[in-house]
Design a protein around this motif. Structure first.
Motif, mmCIF file in Angstrom:
data_model
loop_
_atom_site.group_PDB
_atom_site.id
_atom_site.type_symbol
_atom_site.label_atom_id
_atom_site.label_comp_id
_atom_site.label_asym_id
_atom_site.label_seq_id
_atom_site.Cartn_x
_atom_site.Cartn_y
_atom_site.Cartn_z
ATOM 1 N N ILE A 56 0.697 -1.494 -0.054
ATOM 2 C CA ILE A 56 0.080 -0.075 0.494
ATOM 3 C C ILE A 56 1.141 1.172 -0.039
ATOM 4 C CG2 ILE A 56 -0.167 0.107 2.307
ATOM 5 C CD1 ILE A 56 -2.856 0.977 2.119
ATOM 6 N N SER A 57 0.783 2.157 -0.726
ATOM 7 C CA SER A 57 1.477 3.693 -0.491
ATOM 8 C C SER A 57 0.624 4.620 -1.112
ATOM 9 C CB SER A 57 1.928 3.213 -1.818
ATOM 10 O OG SER A 57 1.379 3.321 -2.967
ATOM 11 N N ARG A 58 1.022 5.682 -0.482
ATOM 12 C CA ARG A 58 -0.081 6.768 -0.931
ATOM 13 C C ARG A 58 0.723 8.387 -1.431
ATOM 14 N NH1 ARG A 58 -1.556 9.051 4.373
ATOM 15 N NH2 ARG A 58 -2.780 10.716 2.719
ATOM 16 N N ASP A 59 0.237 9.135 -2.441
ATOM 17 C CA ASP A 59 0.305 10.416 -3.152
ATOM 18 C C ASP A 59 -0.546 11.514 -2.659
ATOM 19 O OD1 ASP A 59 1.649 12.807 -5.008
ATOM 20 O OD2 ASP A 59 1.798 11.141 -6.376
ATOM 21 N N ILE A 60 0.459 11.670 -1.306
ATOM 22 C CA ILE A 60 -0.553 13.032 -0.734
ATOM 23 C C ILE A 60 -0.978 14.165 -1.818
ATOM 24 C CG2 ILE A 60 -0.352 14.722 1.088
ATOM 25 C CD1 ILE A 60 1.143 12.624 2.248
ATOM 26 N N ALA A 61 0.106 14.563 -2.794
ATOM 27 C CA ALA A 61 -0.152 15.584 -3.063
ATOM 28 C C ALA A 61 -1.949 15.148 -4.128
ATOM 29 C CB ALA A 61 1.406 16.049 -4.107
#
Length: 115
Positions: A69-74
């Motif tokens: 799992i990963s995320r791109d806050i922008a």
């Protein structure tokens, strides 16, 4: 209106890979926590993986070493990279997020692992 929209599901052979995406729209805020759940046919929904705003992750034992799992806050987006897929991974996958103390769910995307 806040919405979570998933994409990336589909049919894949055992051992294959898929990448799910979940975009949070309708808000200028970023979720504090995001996660992926799944609901296999005829079974209850289960938590698969979580990620905090700070990037701390957790996984259910059955997917450790295979899913990330990963995320791109922008982009207000989080992902679930699924490798070495097995038939038992077949399920509807839902993204989940907590935003300003409110829980939101996506509509779900079907993942089918079948030869």
């Amino acid at each position: 209106q806040v919405q979570l929209v998933e994409s990336g599901g589909g049919l894949v052979q055992p051992g294959g890979s898929l990448r799910l995406s979940c975009v949070v729209s309708g808000t200028i805020f970023s979720p504090n926590s995001m996660a992926w759940y799944r609901q296999p046919p005829g079974k209850q929904r289960e938590l698969v993986a979580t990620i905090t705003r700070g990037g701390t992750t957790n996984y259910v034992d059955s997917v450790k070493g295979r899913f990330t799992i990963s995320r791109d806050i922008a982009k207000n987006t989080h992902y679930l990279q699924m490798n070495s897929l097995k038939p038992e991974d077949t399920a509807v996958y839902f993204c989940w997020a907590v935003l300003r103390d409110i829980v939101y769910w996506g509509q779900g995307t079907q993942v089918t692992v079948n030869s």
